[in-house]
Enzyme design. Structure first.
Site, PDB file in Angstrom:
ATOM      1  N   SER A   8      56.716  81.351  34.885  1.00 37.05           N
ATOM      2  CA  SER A   8      57.815  80.388  34.745  1.00 37.05           C
ATOM      3  C   SER A   8      59.163  81.088  34.933  1.00 37.05           C
ATOM      4  CB  SER A   8      57.777  79.757  33.353  1.00 37.05           C
ATOM      5  OG  SER A   8      56.463  79.395  33.020  1.00 37.05           O
ATOM      6  N   ARG A  66      51.101  74.383  36.142  1.00 32.36           N
ATOM      7  CA  ARG A  66      51.274  75.580  36.965  1.00 32.36           C
ATOM      8  C   ARG A  66      51.472  75.047  38.378  1.00 32.36           C
ATOM      9  NH1 ARG A  66      49.648  79.419  33.251  1.00 32.36           N
ATOM     10  NH2 ARG A  66      47.803  78.945  32.015  1.00 32.36           N
ATOM     11  N   HIS A  71      40.285  77.766  24.567  1.00 31.52           N
ATOM     12  CA  HIS A  71      41.571  77.073  24.453  1.00 31.52           C
ATOM     13  C   HIS A  71      41.931  76.614  23.043  1.00 31.52           C
ATOM     14  CE1 HIS A  71      41.246  77.164  28.784  1.00 31.52           C
ATOM     15  NE2 HIS A  71      42.537  76.930  28.823  1.00 31.52           N
ATOM     16  N   ARG A 121      24.575  90.035  11.237  1.00 29.56           N
ATOM     17  CA  ARG A 121      24.643  90.065  12.696  1.00 29.56           C
ATOM     18  C   ARG A 121      25.868  90.819  13.213  1.00 29.56           C
ATOM     19  NH1 ARG A 121      23.082  83.725  13.691  1.00 29.56           N
ATOM     20  NH2 ARG A 121      20.868  84.083  14.013  1.00 29.56           N
ATOM     21  N   ARG A 138      45.266  86.866  28.734  1.00 31.10           N
ATOM     22  CA  ARG A 138      45.387  87.159  30.169  1.00 31.10           C
ATOM     23  C   ARG A 138      45.113  88.651  30.393  1.00 31.10           C
ATOM     24  NH1 ARG A 138      47.333  83.648  33.907  1.00 31.10           N
ATOM     25  NH2 ARG A 138      48.340  82.382  32.346  1.00 31.10           N
ATOM     26  N   GLY A 182      51.099  77.875  30.789  1.00 36.00           N
ATOM     27  CA  GLY A 182      50.254  77.483  29.649  1.00 36.00           C
ATOM     28  C   GLY A 182      51.099  77.034  28.466  1.00 36.00           C
ATOM     29  N   ASP A 185      53.083  88.667  26.258  1.00 36.20           N
ATOM     30  CA  ASP A 185      53.095  89.681  27.321  1.00 36.20           C
ATOM     31  C   ASP A 185      54.405  89.698  28.117  1.00 36.20           C
ATOM     32  OD1 ASP A 185      52.731  87.217  28.503  1.00 36.20           O
ATOM     33  OD2 ASP A 185      51.127  87.847  29.853  1.00 36.20           O
ATOM     34  N   ARG A 235      45.187  77.934  21.943  1.00 36.45           N
ATOM     35  CA  ARG A 235      46.481  77.466  22.456  1.00 36.45           C
ATOM     36  C   ARG A 235      47.029  76.275  21.682  1.00 36.45           C
ATOM     37  NH1 ARG A 235      46.228  78.231  28.429  1.00 36.45           N
ATOM     38  NH2 ARG A 235      46.759  76.060  28.746  1.00 36.45           N
ATOM     39  N   THR A 283      54.652  81.783  25.292  1.00 40.79           N
ATOM     40  CA  THR A 283      53.263  82.019  25.706  1.00 40.79           C
ATOM     41  C   THR A 283      52.522  82.647  24.538  1.00 40.79           C
ATOM     42  OG1 THR A 283      51.797  83.421  27.041  1.00 40.79           O
ATOM     43  CG2 THR A 283      54.062  84.167  26.852  1.00 40.79           C
ATOM     44  N   ILE A 284      51.261  82.272  24.385  1.00 38.15           N
ATOM     45  CA  ILE A 284      50.494  82.870  23.280  1.00 38.15           C
ATOM     46  C   ILE A 284      50.204  84.345  23.545  1.00 38.15           C
ATOM     47  CG2 ILE A 284      49.419  80.695  22.583  1.00 38.15           C
ATOM     48  CD1 ILE A 284      46.780  81.791  23.907  1.00 38.15           C
ATOM     49  N   ASP A 285      50.326  84.778  24.810  1.00 35.75           N
ATOM     50  CA  ASP A 285      49.865  86.126  25.185  1.00 35.75           C
ATOM     51  C   ASP A 285      50.766  87.261  24.698  1.00 35.75           C
ATOM     52  OD1 ASP A 285      47.865  84.796  26.559  1.00 35.75           O
ATOM     53  OD2 ASP A 285      48.964  84.806  28.454  1.00 35.75           O
ATOM     54  N   ASP A 331      55.703  84.547  32.169  1.00 38.79           N
ATOM     55  CA  ASP A 331      56.393  85.269  33.248  1.00 38.79           C
ATOM     56  C   ASP A 331      56.375  84.515  34.583  1.00 38.79           C
ATOM     57  OD1 ASP A 331      53.750  85.782  33.733  1.00 38.79           O
ATOM     58  OD2 ASP A 331      54.051  87.894  34.248  1.00 38.79           O
ATOM     59  N   GLY A 366      40.007  93.377  10.386  1.00 39.06           N
ATOM     60  CA  GLY A 366      39.141  94.532  10.118  1.00 39.06           C
ATOM     61  C   GLY A 366      37.976  94.661  11.077  1.00 39.06           C
ATOM     62  N   ALA A 367      38.234  94.372  12.361  1.00 38.38           N
ATOM     63  CA  ALA A 367      37.147  94.465  13.350  1.00 38.38           C
ATOM     64  C   ALA A 367      36.673  95.910  13.491  1.00 38.38           C
ATOM     65  CB  ALA A 367      37.640  93.937  14.691  1.00 38.38           C
ATOM     66  N   ARG A 383      26.036 103.830   7.197  1.00 44.60           N
ATOM     67  CA  ARG A 383      26.619 103.860   5.852  1.00 44.60           C
ATOM     68  C   ARG A 383      26.483 102.509   5.132  1.00 44.60           C
ATOM     69  NH1 ARG A 383      31.133 101.252   4.768  1.00 44.60           N
ATOM     70  NH2 ARG A 383      32.767 100.903   6.306  1.00 44.60           N
TER      71      ARG A 383
HETATM   72  O1  F6P Z   1      48.792  82.369  29.312  1.00 45.74           O
HETATM   73  C1  F6P Z   1      48.122  81.648  28.337  1.00 45.74           C
HETATM   74  C2  F6P Z   1      46.637  81.587  28.628  1.00 45.74           C
HETATM   75  O2  F6P Z   1      46.025  80.840  27.609  1.00 45.74           O
HETATM   76  C3  F6P Z   1      45.946  82.942  28.805  1.00 45.74           C
HETATM   77  O3  F6P Z   1      45.698  83.579  27.583  1.00 45.74           O
HETATM   78  C4  F6P Z   1      44.721  82.538  29.570  1.00 45.74           C
HETATM   79  O4  F6P Z   1      44.240  83.618  30.337  1.00 45.74           O
HETATM   80  C5  F6P Z   1      45.228  81.432  30.455  1.00 45.74           C
HETATM   81  O5  F6P Z   1      46.416  80.933  29.857  1.00 45.74           O
HETATM   82  C6  F6P Z   1      44.265  80.297  30.661  1.00 45.74           C
HETATM   83  O6  F6P Z   1      44.856  79.411  31.557  1.00 45.74           O
HETATM   84  P1  F6P Z   1      44.311  77.945  31.851  1.00 45.74           P
HETATM   85  O7  F6P Z   1      44.606  77.112  30.653  1.00 45.74           O
HETATM   86  O8  F6P Z   1      45.086  77.523  33.052  1.00 45.74           O
HETATM   87  O9  F6P Z   1      42.845  78.084  32.083  1.00 45.74           O
END
Ligand code: F6P
Length: 319
Positions: free
Chosen positions: A105, A72, A249, A162, A171, A11, A129, A252, A125-127, A103, A185-186, A211
């Site tokens: 890659s 990919r 997306h 709401r 991911r 990604g 991870d 991203r 990667t944005i994740d 990972d 602040g979720a 409250r």
């Molecule tokens: O790894 C980046 C990511 O955006 C994940 O957060 C997400 O699960 C995945 O890629 C989505 O992949 P694709 O763009 O192939 O649907």
């Protein structure tokens, strides 16, 4: 080492271009020839390779996506594919490769290194991870995009009183959800790393309602479940006016933040340093604001665990 290559894979992530720029310019600064592999490992197999110069990476530092394109690639997961890739690199006289990606890659980079070809992995990667680095390239930008979106959703959530359930990427990791939830602040943050029950989420919503809270934001990491399903259950249990938003997306894309540009520049440059010293099979990262490198195999042995203190803090601050 006289010639090295660079590719982006998996990604795309904002800041990949800044990393490519750093690799190209650092390599040329040290007198290396540098080749761009277009379209990730798939492009490598097709021989989609071109020599880059200083101008090739001009005017890209501020751009999202990746000018080298990405993919990919299933074929590169096979030994046959990896040997074909290796043959392509040799065809061009390339002696080392910088792989910018997640990972998946890195697994390709590790496989090539095992075949005797030095590769260095740069975490993009944005994740967030990847084990061994505090931050990956793209995480900060994605986080800011998510926060911007939640702020906007909050306006309408407040106006209509709401409950919004917002699904974010990541991911199987909850870093984006956790940081965005804390920053925004979720009321509840649902991530795969921490068990949760709908009853508990509903209880927190009701407490807030009692409250005087007139709206609520619940962040769901995609790895923790579907916002749609969770939203249905919350609606059933509370009958609150509930809406779902799956950010998708949009997370991203976009111009990388200053943090991502600087991180990408530092990591890309360090990757070239490693290849100059003939050090393959390494991953680069940032730990306590210091650039580090480590055996790429370590990435697959460990997880980038979430910061539990952040999670606990988010719960305390959203009572
Ligand atoms: O790894 C980046 C990511 O955006 C994940 O957060 C997400 O699960 C995945 O890629 C989505 O992949 P694709 O763009 O192939 O649907």
């Amino acid at each position: 080492m006289k010639k090295i290559g660079v590719l982006t894979s998996g990604g795309d992530a904002p800041g990949m271009n800044a990393a490519i720029r750093a690799v190209v310019r650092k390599a040329i600064y040290h007198g290396l020839e540098i080749y761009g592999v277009y379209g990730g490992y798939a492009g490598l197999l097709n021989g989609d390779i071109e020599k880059l110069d200083l101008g090739s990476v001009g005017d890209i530092i501020h751009k999202g996506g990746t000018v080298l394109y990405t993919a990919r690639c299933e074929e590169f997961k096979t030994r046959e594919g990896q040997e074909k890739g290796l043959a392509r690199l040799k065809e061009y006289g390339i002696e080392g490769l910088v792989v910018i990606g997640g990972d998946g890659s890195f697994r390709g980079a590790e496989a090539l290194t095992k075949l005797g070809f030095p590769c260095v992995g740069v975490p993009g990667t944005i994740d967030n991870d990847i084990a061994g680095t505090d931050f990956t390239i793209g995480f900060d930008t994605a986080l800011n995009t998510v926060i911007d979106a939640i702020d906007k959703i909050r306006d309408t959530a407040t106006s209509h009183e709401r409950t919004f359930i917002i699904e974010v990427m990541g991911r199987s990791a909850g870093h984006i959800a956790l940081w965005a939830g804390l920053a925004d602040g979720a009321e509840s943050i649902l991530i795969p790393e921490e068990p949760f029950s709908i009853e508990e989420v509903v209880e927190r919503l009701k407490q807030g309602n009692d409250r005087g809270k007139r709206h609520s934001i619940i962040i769901v990491a995609e790895g923790a479940g579907s916002a749609l399903e969770i939203g249905k259950k919350i609606k059933e249990a509370t009958n609150y006016d509930t809406r779902i938003s799956v950010l998708g997306h949009i997370q991203r894309g976009g111009s990388p933040t200053a943090c991502d540009r600087v991180l990408a520049s530092r990591l890309g440059a360090h990757a070239v340093d490693l290849l100059l010293h003939k050090k393959g099979g390494r991953a680069v990262g940032i730990v306590n604001n210091k650039i580090v490198d480590y055996d790429i195999a370590e990435v697959f042995k460990h997880e980038h665990t979430i910061d539990k203190d952040l999670f606990e803090l988010s719960k305390i601050l959203s009572i």
